[in-house]
Scaffold this motif. Structure first.
Motif, PDB file in Angstrom:
ATOM      1  N   ASN A  64       0.794  -1.238   0.000  1.00  0.00           N
ATOM      2  CA  ASN A  64       0.000   0.000   0.000  1.00  0.00           C
ATOM      3  C   ASN A  64       0.822   1.282   0.000  1.00  0.00           C
ATOM      4  OD1 ASN A  64      -2.900  -1.147   0.549  1.00  0.00           O
ATOM      5  ND2 ASN A  64      -1.558  -2.185   2.023  1.00  0.00           N
ATOM      6  N   GLY A  65       2.127   1.151   0.013  1.00  0.00           N
ATOM      7  CA  GLY A  65       2.960   2.351   0.035  1.00  0.00           C
ATOM      8  C   GLY A  65       3.204   2.830   1.455  1.00  0.00           C
ATOM      9  N   ALA A  66       3.887   3.956   1.577  1.00  0.00           N
ATOM     10  CA  ALA A  66       4.284   4.479   2.891  1.00  0.00           C
ATOM     11  C   ALA A  66       3.065   4.824   3.746  1.00  0.00           C
ATOM     12  CB  ALA A  66       5.162   5.714   2.709  1.00  0.00           C
ATOM     13  N   PHE A  67       3.224   4.653   5.051  1.00  0.00           N
ATOM     14  CA  PHE A  67       2.179   5.054   6.004  1.00  0.00           C
ATOM     15  C   PHE A  67       2.104   6.584   6.028  1.00  0.00           C
ATOM     16  CE2 PHE A  67       3.257   0.816   7.471  1.00  0.00           C
ATOM     17  CZ  PHE A  67       2.030   0.274   7.835  1.00  0.00           C
ATOM     18  N   LYS A  68       0.892   7.111   5.927  1.00  0.00           N
ATOM     19  CA  LYS A  68       0.711   8.565   5.954  1.00  0.00           C
ATOM     20  C   LYS A  68       0.605   9.094   7.379  1.00  0.00           C
ATOM     21  CE  LYS A  68       0.335   9.124   1.423  1.00  0.00           C
ATOM     22  NZ  LYS A  68       0.603   7.732   1.002  1.00  0.00           N
ATOM     23  N   ASN A  69       0.088   8.250   8.275  1.00  0.00           N
ATOM     24  CA  ASN A  69      -0.060   8.655   9.676  1.00  0.00           C
ATOM     25  C   ASN A  69      -0.106   7.414  10.556  1.00  0.00           C
ATOM     26  OD1 ASN A  69      -2.871   7.668   9.645  1.00  0.00           O
ATOM     27  ND2 ASN A  69      -3.232   9.473   8.355  1.00  0.00           N
ATOM     28  N   ARG A  70      -0.005   7.635  11.854  1.00  0.00           N
ATOM     29  CA  ARG A  70       0.006   6.504  12.786  1.00  0.00           C
ATOM     30  C   ARG A  70      -1.329   5.775  12.801  1.00  0.00           C
ATOM     31  NH1 ARG A  70       3.155   9.546  17.795  1.00  0.00           N
ATOM     32  NH2 ARG A  70       5.250   8.746  17.377  1.00  0.00           N
ATOM     33  N   GLU A  71      -2.422   6.489  12.616  1.00  0.00           N
ATOM     34  CA  GLU A  71      -3.746   5.866  12.646  1.00  0.00           C
ATOM     35  C   GLU A  71      -3.872   4.753  11.609  1.00  0.00           C
ATOM     36  OE1 GLU A  71      -6.663   6.049  14.473  1.00  0.00           O
ATOM     37  OE2 GLU A  71      -5.364   7.044  15.921  1.00  0.00           O
ATOM     38  N   SER A  72      -3.176   4.910  10.477  1.00  0.00           N
ATOM     39  CA  SER A  72      -3.289   3.899   9.422  1.00  0.00           C
ATOM     40  C   SER A  72      -2.648   2.573   9.826  1.00  0.00           C
ATOM     41  CB  SER A  72      -2.668   4.413   8.116  1.00  0.00           C
ATOM     42  OG  SER A  72      -1.334   4.845   8.314  1.00  0.00           O
ATOM     43  N   LEU A  73      -1.887   2.580  10.912  1.00  0.00           N
ATOM     44  CA  LEU A  73      -1.339   1.323  11.450  1.00  0.00           C
ATOM     45  C   LEU A  73      -2.454   0.348  11.797  1.00  0.00           C
ATOM     46  CD1 LEU A  73       1.564   2.123  13.973  1.00  0.00           C
ATOM     47  CD2 LEU A  73       1.632   0.428  12.149  1.00  0.00           C
ATOM     48  N   LYS A  74      -3.612   0.882  12.171  1.00  0.00           N
ATOM     49  CA  LYS A  74      -4.724   0.031  12.590  1.00  0.00           C
ATOM     50  C   LYS A  74      -5.278  -0.799  11.441  1.00  0.00           C
ATOM     51  CE  LYS A  74      -6.112   3.084  16.394  1.00  0.00           C
ATOM     52  NZ  LYS A  74      -7.158   3.982  16.929  1.00  0.00           N
ATOM     53  N   LYS A  75      -4.877  -0.458  10.211  1.00  0.00           N
ATOM     54  CA  LYS A  75      -5.330  -1.228   9.039  1.00  0.00           C
ATOM     55  C   LYS A  75      -4.465  -2.464   8.800  1.00  0.00           C
ATOM     56  CE  LYS A  75      -6.990   2.954   6.712  1.00  0.00           C
ATOM     57  NZ  LYS A  75      -6.814   3.841   5.529  1.00  0.00           N
TER      58      LYS A  75
END
Length: 538
Positions: A421-432
């Motif tokens: 999915n490419g680089a994480f944009k923010n920490r919240e996206s870790l939950k995915k």
């Protein structure tokens, strides 16, 4: 009560194999033993006549008295108070005494300091304890850990002798026998175990401290690096790495095998440095390391930093499945040179790929409790990784695995998600990330950084749970979070007491403000190069 005290109380009732005392009891001699132990005004010989019984194996007075003394000796050795006193006595007064095993003088020469050695067990440092135990284990030393006999026997006599008569004389003989035959070996075994445990703990602390020092060594940072794994006859393996630590080219030079080869080595190194814009040269500190450093410094390549790098464990990494996966077409010597170069760029990121026990953290590490050592070193690595923080979009699986709350499986899932999915944009996206639940997010999020994230706090050590709190601080000061981070004067105006709640205490608030002052800053020291004095090669 301690577990040891409880075991002492239970000892007389504990099922045991056949002993001299149990045999004597089977012969019916226990009443005689108790009569003698009472030390009343009886004549032991006259009393013993009553217990002569050839059918039971008691042929005469001497055998009856010997059996009674065996019973008393065991009672003395199993008395809880006596064992407590003797345990304390051994702890305070025992000494280590070592002598060389017969005929082992030459084979055990490395233990020559202990061929005739004596020192207090109470104050012996852990490294000497472990050395003596290893010498004994290998059969080169004979080792005793005992106090002098007389004071120990006297302690027991003070407890059990209550009269001066012929019965007391029998009890005194039983006490001496009980000490030497039963209590002394038991106490020595206990003392050895206790001192070994203490030595292990002290040694493991040293190992952990050494590992922490290596792991938190100052990183050079993202530079073009040329790395050399030195060698004499087999040559020096040379690799060039880009600023991300990727292998560009590798070769072998032979600066130590003749003048013609020396000239060729000089030409190759200078050409590689120019072609790949090399900013630093990392040289392993193993065999031929100092000689190779002298050779490289003699080239006087301008604007290139030359650094000796600790290569402990590089060979372990180079033969590992991880190294084979990363460099399937390269041999182990090239992989080892890559590891040396990467250690200069970022010691922590490279060393986490190796079992902590393989990075050369101290002496006698194979003699201590291996499970405790492994746990201590794993905890140290985790502590270092979390203290430094991890760049979520570039960190390897090995580094991520040491982040609190993650582990190998979630670390791999993060890498897989990032690749897909490419680089994480923010920490919240870790939950995915698959299988990364709320608890893991809660534990890990504060240690993961996202450089240049839209949410400025994502690049700091502030946990997402506390973003609202920081926003409130900024709102109360009439500024944005960006302004608050950039302006030290604004930070000083924060009244921490105002934000204390049942969930957030003053220590947490203090940590948050400290992090605002240096968001995402690497706590490791700034890199400083050093060099040895000329002419020193070993």
């Amino acid at each position: 009560k301690t577990l040891t005290a409880l075991e002492d109380i239970y000892l007389p009732y504990k099922p045991k194999r056949k002993t001299r005392a149990s045999v004597a009891k089977e012969k019916g001699l226990e009443p005689l033993a108790l009569r003698i132990l009472s030390q009343s005004r009886i004549e032991p010989n006259d009393e013993a006549k009553q217990y002569i019984n050839t059918e039971k194996g008691v042929a005469n007075i001497d055998e009856a008295l010997a059996g009674a003394r065996d019973i008393i000796a065991e009672m003395v050795s199993e008395n809880a108070d006596a064992r407590t006193k003797m345990r304390n006595h051994f702890m305070q007064k025992a000494t280590y005494k070592t002598v060389v095993a017969k005929g082992k003088e030459e084979a055990g020469i490395k233990y020559k300091d202990y061929f005739e050695w004596e020192e207090s067990a109470k104050t012996a440092p852990s490294h000497r304890v472990l050395a003596m135990l290893r010498g004994e284990e290998e059969g080169f030393l004979k080792l005793n850990v005992l106090p002098p006999d007389e004071p120990a026997v006297e302690l027991l006599e003070n407890q059990f002798l209550i009269a001066r008569n012929s019965s007391a004389d029998q009890v005194q003989l039983a006490i001496t026998d009980g000490y030497k035959r039963l209590l002394r070996p038991a106490m020595e075994t206990e003392l050895r175990a206790a001192i070994k445990q203490k030595a292990d703990e002290e040694a493991i602390k040293v190992f952990a401290a050494n590992a922490r020092q290596l792991l938190l060594a100052a990183p050079l940072g993202q530079k073009n690096v040329l790395a050399i794994d030195p060698g004499f006859r087999t040559g020096c393996k040379v690799v060039c790495l880009d600023k991300q630590g990727q292998l560009l080219v590798n070769t072998t030079i032979y600066p130590h095998t003749g003048q013609g080869n020396l000239k060729d080595a000089e030409f190759q190194l200078k050409q590689l440095c120019e072609r790949h814009n090399v900013e630093a040269i990392a040289i392993g500190n193993g065999t031929a390391g100092r000689e190779t450093e002298t050779f490289v410094r003699g080239l006087k390549i301008p604007d290139v930093l030359i650094v000796m790098v600790n290569e402990s464990g590089a060979s372990i990494y180079s033969a590992s499945p991880l190294a084979r996966e990363e460099f399937p077409t390269q041999d182990i010597t090239v992989r080892g040179a890559v590891s040396i170069g990467r250690r200069l760029m970022d010691p922590l990121a490279e060393l986490v790929k190796i079992d902590p026990k393989s990075i050369g953290v101290g002496q006698y590490q194979h003699d201590v409790d291996q499970s405790k050592l492994q746990k201590s070193l794993d905890d140290t690595v985790m502590s270092c990784v979390n203290a430094v923080g991890v760049e979520l979009n570039t960190a390897s699986k090995q580094v991520l695995a040491y982040v609190s709350g993650l582990g190998d499986t979630l670390a791999q899932n993060i890498v897989n998600y990032r690749n897909a999915n490419g680089a994480f944009k923010n920490r919240e996206s870790l939950k995915k990330v698959p299988r990364l639940g709320g608890k893991a997010f809660e534990q890990a999020a504060g240690f993961l950084r996202i450089r240049d994230a839209k949410q400025v706090l994502d690049s700091s050590g502030v946990h997402p749970e506390r973003y609202a709190l920081v926003n409130q601080m900024a709102k109360d000061l009439g500024c944005t979070v960006d302004d608050l981070i950039k302006d030290l004067n604004l930070q000083k105006q924060i009244n921490l007491q105002r934000y204390v709640t049942a969930e957030v205490g003053l220590p947490t608030l203090t940590d948050i403000v400290k992090e605002l002052a240096k968001p995402g800053r690497d706590p490791r020291e700034k890199f400083e190069a050093f060099s040895f004095a000329e002419g020193v090669n070993s």
